[in-house]
Design an enzyme around this catalytic site. Structure first.
Site, short mmCIF file in Angstrom:
data_model
loop_
_atom_site.label_atom_id
_atom_site.label_comp_id
_atom_site.label_asym_id
_atom_site.label_seq_id
_atom_site.Cartn_x
_atom_site.Cartn_y
_atom_site.Cartn_z
N GLU A 181 31.77 43.42 47.29
CA GLU A 181 33.10 43.51 46.84
C GLU A 181 33.60 45.11 46.92
O GLU A 181 32.69 45.79 47.15
CB GLU A 181 33.76 42.96 46.06
CG GLU A 181 32.28 43.32 44.12
CD GLU A 181 32.91 42.77 43.07
OE1 GLU A 181 34.05 42.25 43.11
OE2 GLU A 181 32.23 42.17 42.75
N LYS B 276 32.33 40.89 34.23
CA LYS B 276 32.78 42.07 33.70
C LYS B 276 33.29 42.30 32.29
O LYS B 276 33.82 42.60 31.77
CB LYS B 276 34.89 41.35 33.95
CG LYS B 276 35.88 41.89 34.15
CD LYS B 276 36.93 41.22 34.28
CE LYS B 276 38.19 42.19 34.84
NZ LYS B 276 38.37 43.69 36.38
N ARG C 129 36.02 33.18 32.16
CA ARG C 129 35.30 34.38 32.92
C ARG C 129 34.85 35.21 31.65
O ARG C 129 33.62 35.92 31.44
CB ARG C 129 36.02 35.14 33.28
CG ARG C 129 35.17 35.60 33.71
CD ARG C 129 36.08 36.11 35.66
NE ARG C 129 37.11 37.28 35.46
CZ ARG C 129 37.83 37.82 36.19
NH1 ARG C 129 38.02 37.64 37.45
NH2 ARG C 129 39.12 38.08 35.96
N1 PLP Z 1 36.30 42.43 41.45
C1 PLP Z 1 36.00 43.34 40.54
C2 PLP Z 1 34.77 44.35 40.63
C3 PLP Z 1 37.04 42.63 39.15
O1 PLP Z 1 36.69 44.74 38.23
C4 PLP Z 1 38.15 42.78 39.85
C5 PLP Z 1 39.00 43.10 38.59
O2 PLP Z 1 39.03 41.73 37.69
C6 PLP Z 1 38.39 41.96 40.15
C7 PLP Z 1 37.20 41.40 41.95
C8 PLP Z 1 39.24 40.28 41.15
O3 PLP Z 1 39.23 39.53 40.06
P1 PLP Z 1 40.46 38.88 39.40
O4 PLP Z 1 40.66 38.08 40.85
O5 PLP Z 1 40.49 37.79 38.87
O6 PLP Z 1 41.40 40.05 38.82
C1 COI Z 2 41.82 44.00 37.56
O1 COI Z 2 42.35 43.84 38.98
O2 COI Z 2 42.62 43.37 36.91
C2 COI Z 2 41.38 44.76 37.31
O3 COI Z 2 40.48 44.10 36.28
C3 COI Z 2 40.04 46.08 38.33
C4 COI Z 2 40.20 46.93 37.77
C5 COI Z 2 39.84 47.76 38.58
C6 COI Z 2 41.58 47.73 36.93
#
Ligand code: PLP
Ligand code: COI
Length: 341
Positions: A220, A184, A82
């Site tokens: 989200e 991200k 990612r």
């Molecule tokens: N959506 C956003 C905007 C995020 O910052 C995160 C955190 O990483 C997620 C979703 C969840 O992603 P993940 O499950 O890969 O941590």
């Molecule tokens: C994560 O879950 O790793 C994120 O980057 C989300 C952040 C808002 C702390």
């Protein structure tokens, strides 16, 4: 290895400086070998690309102590991949994925004393990130970059841990169609800061963002994807080109279908449907799965039947299975767990 003297079960989701971080620099078209350093400070030009035009992206993953005392991390290959997507979209150089995972491992090993013990409720959060580091004044990508990874022990993202939260439908948009919502990028979070401060000032824990084009579909929150459960026990999760492809969500879909035998629908979710769901949760690395008890749309309250005291039963099952895999007391699907030691 002696652990640091930290009251693990009382820490929140905050930054604590740990011993070592990884730093690699990109110059003249190539990455250097990178080093672990004790220096937690970054020194860059006043005109660095990141400071002027926010050319930066990041990742987030965790290291866990398992029940039998190993230290593991969860699907780091998906974070590496990612981050590659984020870099390509932001015209930044990709840090090779195999080296990316190696560097994450080095940072966890070097900060072993900060990996919270099994059962403490805390984990080691790992934050890889990259930014344009040389002077940029015309609007263009930088030529030089720094890739860094630090680690910090963290507790629950939402105060109260597994207690249901209250969120509101947000009037600000998070991501434009064809924009950067699916990567991200730091800029996605900068523009959410006013919205979250405003939400907190009005007594809400988080924002529910709708799709910017029609404002009819659930996207989200600022830092997590949504999972809904229908009254007949199906898992429904929004699909959209402008949300971050959460690794937790992708893992939960697998857990739901393949381990728990639940039906899963990954599809557009209209806000109008939300009142009919039985359970709602936010999923992400930081959030794990945080139950949502109430969703407020301009004064109109949608109270989830699962209530404000505890997680609903299906979300609880998903939570128990996912964390059981991460903490090593349930068998993990092939390739999900990377053992550090
Ligand atoms: N959506 C956003 C905007 C995020 O910052 C995160 C955190 O990483 C997620 C979703 C969840 O992603 P993940 O499950 O890969 O941590
Ligand atoms: C994560 O879950 O790793 C994120 O980057 C989300 C952040 C808002 C702390």
């Amino acid at each position: 290895m002696e652990k640091k003297n930290i009251d693990w079960s009382s820490i929140g989701f905050g930054y604590m400086q740990t011993d070592k971080r990884f730093v690699s620099n990109f110059k003249n078209g190539a990455w250097d070998d990178g080093v672990l350093t004790s220096d937690a400070n970054v020194v860059i030009s006043e005109c660095a690309g990141v400071l002027q035009y926010a050319q930066t992206c990041f990742e987030g993953l965790k290291a866990y102590t398992t029940e039998d005392g190993h230290i593991v991390t969860f699907r780091p290959d998906l974070n590496a991949s990612r981050m590659k997507d984020s870099c390509l979209r932001l015209e930044m150089p990709v840090y090779p994925e195999d080296k990316w995972i190696e560097a994450v491992v080095k940072v966890i090993e070097a900060n072993e004393a900060y990996v919270p013990p099994y059962g403490s409720g805390a984990t080691l959060y790992i934050r890889p990130y990259m930014f344009g580091s040389n002077p940029v004044i015309g609007v263009k990508p930088a030529d030089e970059y720094q890739f860094r990874i630090f680690a910090t022990p963290v507790g629950p993202y939402f105060k109260g841990g597994a207690k249901p939260i209250t969120i509101r439908v947000c009037d600000f948009d998070r991501a434009a169609p064809h924009g950067t919502g699916h990567i991200k990028a730091g800029l996605n979070y900068a523009m959410s800061l006013h919205a979250i401060v405003d939400a907190h000032q009005n007594g809400f824990d988080e924002n529910m963002y709708l799709d910017a084009a029609t404002r009819t579909k659930v996207e989200e929150t600022g830092g997590a994807n949504f999972i809904f459960i229908t009254k007949d026990g199906k898992v429904v999760t929004p699909q959209s080109p402008s949300i971050l492809p959460s690794i937790t969500r992708r893992s939960l879909i697998y857990v739901a279908k393949e381990i728990l035998g639940l039906e899963v629908e990954e599809r557009e979710v209209f806000f109008d449907e939300v009142k009919d769901f039985a359970e709602c949760g936010l999923c992400g690395t930081a959030a794990v799965i945080s139950p949502v008890g109430k969703i407020v749309d301009h004064g109109n309250e949608i109270c989830m039947p699962s209530g404000m005291d505890q997680m609903g039963p299906v979300i609880q099952k998903l939570y128990d299975t996912l964390t059981g895999i991460q903490m090593g007391h349930l068998e993990a699907p092939e390739g999900w767990i990377k053992v550090i030691k």
